[in-house]
Motif scaffolding. Sequence first.
Motif, PDB file in Angstrom:
ATOM      1  N   UNK A 122       0.604  -1.066   0.074  1.00 30.31           N
ATOM      2  CA  UNK A 122      -0.493   0.288  -0.145  1.00 30.31           C
ATOM      3  C   UNK A 122       0.733   1.194  -0.204  1.00 30.31           C
ATOM      4  N   UNK A 123       2.027   0.717   0.580  1.00 31.64           N
ATOM      5  CA  UNK A 123       3.363   2.293   0.101  1.00 31.64           C
ATOM      6  C   UNK A 123       3.707   2.520  -1.006  1.00 31.64           C
ATOM      7  N   UNK A 124       3.427   1.960  -1.905  1.00 31.12           N
ATOM      8  CA  UNK A 124       3.882   1.957  -3.322  1.00 31.12           C
ATOM      9  C   UNK A 124       4.866   1.188  -3.612  1.00 31.12           C
ATOM     10  N   UNK A 125       5.809   0.170  -2.961  1.00 35.95           N
ATOM     11  CA  UNK A 125       6.681  -0.433  -3.348  1.00 35.95           C
ATOM     12  C   UNK A 125       6.533  -1.558  -3.034  1.00 35.95           C
ATOM     13  N   UNK A 126       7.438  -2.736  -4.107  1.00 33.99           N
ATOM     14  CA  UNK A 126       7.427  -3.569  -4.726  1.00 33.99           C
ATOM     15  C   UNK A 126       8.221  -4.397  -4.183  1.00 33.99           C
ATOM     16  N   UNK A 127       8.072  -5.656  -4.056  1.00 35.21           N
ATOM     17  CA  UNK A 127       8.835  -6.686  -3.778  1.00 35.21           C
ATOM     18  C   UNK A 127       8.619  -7.822  -4.998  1.00 35.21           C
ATOM     19  N   UNK A 128       9.513  -8.966  -4.812  1.00 35.83           N
ATOM     20  CA  UNK A 128       9.346  -9.887  -5.583  1.00 35.83           C
ATOM     21  C   UNK A 128       9.957 -11.036  -5.125  1.00 35.83           C
ATOM     22  N   UNK A 129       8.767 -12.619  -5.457  1.00 39.04           N
ATOM     23  CA  UNK A 129       9.123 -13.896  -5.231  1.00 39.04           C
ATOM     24  C   UNK A 129       9.074 -14.365  -6.620  1.00 39.04           C
ATOM     25  N   UNK A 130       9.823 -15.567  -6.414  1.00 37.68           N
ATOM     26  CA  UNK A 130       9.487 -16.432  -7.132  1.00 37.68           C
ATOM     27  C   UNK A 130       8.129 -17.401  -6.914  1.00 37.68           C
ATOM     28  N   UNK A 131       7.459 -17.190  -8.280  1.00 38.74           N
ATOM     29  CA  UNK A 131       5.857 -17.997  -6.991  1.00 38.74           C
ATOM     30  C   UNK A 131       6.061 -19.307  -6.670  1.00 38.74           C
ATOM     31  N   UNK A 132       5.332 -19.477  -5.923  1.00 40.27           N
ATOM     32  CA  UNK A 132       5.369 -20.165  -4.205  1.00 40.27           C
ATOM     33  C   UNK A 132       4.635 -21.569  -4.989  1.00 40.27           C
ATOM     34  N   UNK A 133       4.423 -22.622  -4.510  1.00 39.18           N
ATOM     35  CA  UNK A 133       3.526 -23.898  -5.636  1.00 39.18           C
ATOM     36  C   UNK A 133       4.106 -24.918  -4.518  1.00 39.18           C
ATOM     37  N   UNK A 134       2.256 -25.563  -4.222  1.00 38.03           N
ATOM     38  CA  UNK A 134       1.497 -24.916  -3.812  1.00 38.03           C
ATOM     39  C   UNK A 134       1.177 -23.214  -2.894  1.00 38.03           C
ATOM     40  N   UNK A 135      -0.028 -22.860  -3.089  1.00 33.24           N
ATOM     41  CA  UNK A 135       0.249 -21.788  -2.228  1.00 33.24           C
ATOM     42  C   UNK A 135      -0.163 -21.541  -1.239  1.00 33.24           C
ATOM     43  N   UNK A 136       1.392 -20.960  -0.054  1.00 31.18           N
ATOM     44  CA  UNK A 136       1.497 -21.319   1.490  1.00 31.18           C
ATOM     45  C   UNK A 136       0.278 -20.884   2.243  1.00 31.18           C
TER      46      UNK A 136
END
Length: 71
Positions: free
Chosen positions: A45-59
């Motif tokens: 919500x503060x506008x910052x962006x972070x990245x993680x390779x998609x986790x399978x299955x959804x944690x």
Amino acid sequence: MPNVMIRTNDAGDLLFYVAKKDLEETIAAVEVDTASAWGGTVELTDGSKWYIDPVRPRPEFPATLRFKRGD
């Protein structure tokens, strides 16, 4: 790549917490959010962006995951 705690608040929103930076924000958007995967670019919500390779299955949350700072 910091460890990030993702948890759900009482309203059902996902919260993003980085202890070393004392940063806690609500997650505004997630690139991939399905029953089979979760992750990609995460916008706070503060506008910052972070990245993680998609986790399978959804944690199941709460969970601690390693993120990269996005641009």
